[in-house]
Scaffold this motif. Sequence first.
Motif, mmCIF file in Angstrom:
data_model
loop_
_atom_site.group_PDB
_atom_site.id
_atom_site.type_symbol
_atom_site.label_atom_id
_atom_site.label_comp_id
_atom_site.label_asym_id
_atom_site.label_seq_id
_atom_site.Cartn_x
_atom_site.Cartn_y
_atom_site.Cartn_z
ATOM 1 N N UNK A 118 25.430 43.771 53.054
ATOM 2 C CA UNK A 118 25.485 43.411 51.565
ATOM 3 C C UNK A 118 23.849 43.156 50.820
ATOM 4 N N UNK A 119 23.840 44.129 49.840
ATOM 5 C CA UNK A 119 22.705 44.087 49.204
ATOM 6 C C UNK A 119 22.745 43.870 47.782
ATOM 7 N N UNK A 120 21.799 43.581 47.037
ATOM 8 C CA UNK A 120 22.124 43.295 45.422
ATOM 9 C C UNK A 120 21.558 44.934 44.901
ATOM 10 N N UNK A 121 22.246 46.126 45.201
ATOM 11 C CA UNK A 121 21.547 47.417 44.500
ATOM 12 C C UNK A 121 22.959 47.880 44.040
ATOM 13 N N UNK A 122 22.811 49.095 43.225
ATOM 14 C CA UNK A 122 23.896 49.399 42.498
ATOM 15 C C UNK A 122 25.088 50.208 43.236
ATOM 16 N N UNK A 123 24.539 50.698 44.396
ATOM 17 C CA UNK A 123 25.306 51.481 45.393
ATOM 18 C C UNK A 123 26.470 50.501 45.974
ATOM 19 N N UNK A 124 25.786 49.372 46.596
ATOM 20 C CA UNK A 124 26.474 48.449 47.429
ATOM 21 C C UNK A 124 27.546 47.604 46.234
ATOM 22 N N UNK A 125 26.989 47.406 45.170
ATOM 23 C CA UNK A 125 27.925 46.874 44.048
ATOM 24 C C UNK A 125 28.989 47.565 43.467
ATOM 25 N N UNK A 126 28.617 48.882 43.514
ATOM 26 C CA UNK A 126 29.747 49.809 43.075
ATOM 27 C C UNK A 126 31.069 49.760 44.081
ATOM 28 N N UNK A 127 30.461 49.869 45.397
ATOM 29 C CA UNK A 127 31.481 49.921 46.456
ATOM 30 C C UNK A 127 32.260 48.389 46.380
ATOM 31 N N UNK A 128 31.664 47.370 46.032
ATOM 32 C CA UNK A 128 32.296 46.043 46.032
ATOM 33 C C UNK A 128 33.222 46.006 44.857
ATOM 34 N N UNK A 129 32.612 46.675 43.792
ATOM 35 C CA UNK A 129 33.629 46.719 42.631
ATOM 36 C C UNK A 129 34.840 47.396 42.870
ATOM 37 N N UNK A 130 34.820 48.649 43.633
ATOM 38 C CA UNK A 130 36.084 49.599 43.940
ATOM 39 C C UNK A 130 36.840 48.637 44.736
ATOM 40 N N UNK A 131 36.405 47.967 45.790
ATOM 41 C CA UNK A 131 36.945 47.183 46.619
ATOM 42 C C UNK A 131 37.685 46.071 45.804
ATOM 43 N N UNK A 132 37.231 45.543 45.270
ATOM 44 C CA UNK A 132 37.907 44.264 44.046
ATOM 45 C C UNK A 132 38.868 44.926 43.001
ATOM 46 N N UNK A 133 38.859 46.237 42.819
ATOM 47 C CA UNK A 133 39.673 46.882 42.043
ATOM 48 C C UNK A 133 40.921 47.195 42.578
ATOM 49 N N UNK A 134 41.046 47.435 44.114
ATOM 50 C CA UNK A 134 42.160 47.698 44.874
ATOM 51 C C UNK A 134 42.774 46.674 45.495
ATOM 52 N N UNK A 135 42.138 45.494 45.750
ATOM 53 C CA UNK A 135 42.830 44.359 46.214
ATOM 54 C C UNK A 135 43.820 43.747 45.292
ATOM 55 N N UNK A 136 44.861 43.474 45.691
ATOM 56 C CA UNK A 136 45.964 42.490 44.741
ATOM 57 C C UNK A 136 45.979 41.256 45.189
ATOM 58 N N UNK A 137 46.101 40.494 44.457
ATOM 59 C CA UNK A 137 45.988 38.884 44.940
ATOM 60 C C UNK A 137 47.411 38.374 44.751
#
Length: 160
Positions: A141-160
């Motif tokens: 986990x870093x604070x770069x655009x690459x990791x943040x985009x992957x985290x955004x994709x993950x958050x979009x796909x996970x259903x709570x």
Amino acid sequence: MNLSETINNIRATCKNYIDPNLFAFIIDDDCYMGTNNILDIEGYGINDDDTYEERLLKISKSENIFLPLGMMTFMPMINECDIFTDEDYTFHLTQEEFDTYFDKEEKLFGILIKKDSDDYIIGKTDVCSCSIDASFEKLEKTDCEFYNTIAKIVNKKIIE
């Protein structure tokens, strides 16, 4: 996380990077990849008439499951990474970012669901489990655009 809904959400859009009937991988406790042929697995209380999602939910009670959300390809000469998911992205990485995330081979990225839980880890795997050293690796986990985009994709796909 609602694992059943998350599985359905990912399977609905994964055709760009993986076969929807081969999209989940079993990952052992040492992070090595097992099979992704969920429809042919026996045991785990699976019945012949269980759907893909029902089979995967039963397996997840005893095994770690990797759910890929896309594929990544790195180009060393230009420090670039292309991500293929339901949307495509191109990143020009700093040398430090490139050194942190680079892989020679194409990799699937996604989430590792720990057995019998809703806990997950963002990471990457080999595209195929056919190599003896095919494995899951946690993404740093870093604070770069690459990791943040992957985290955004993950958050979009996970259903709570």
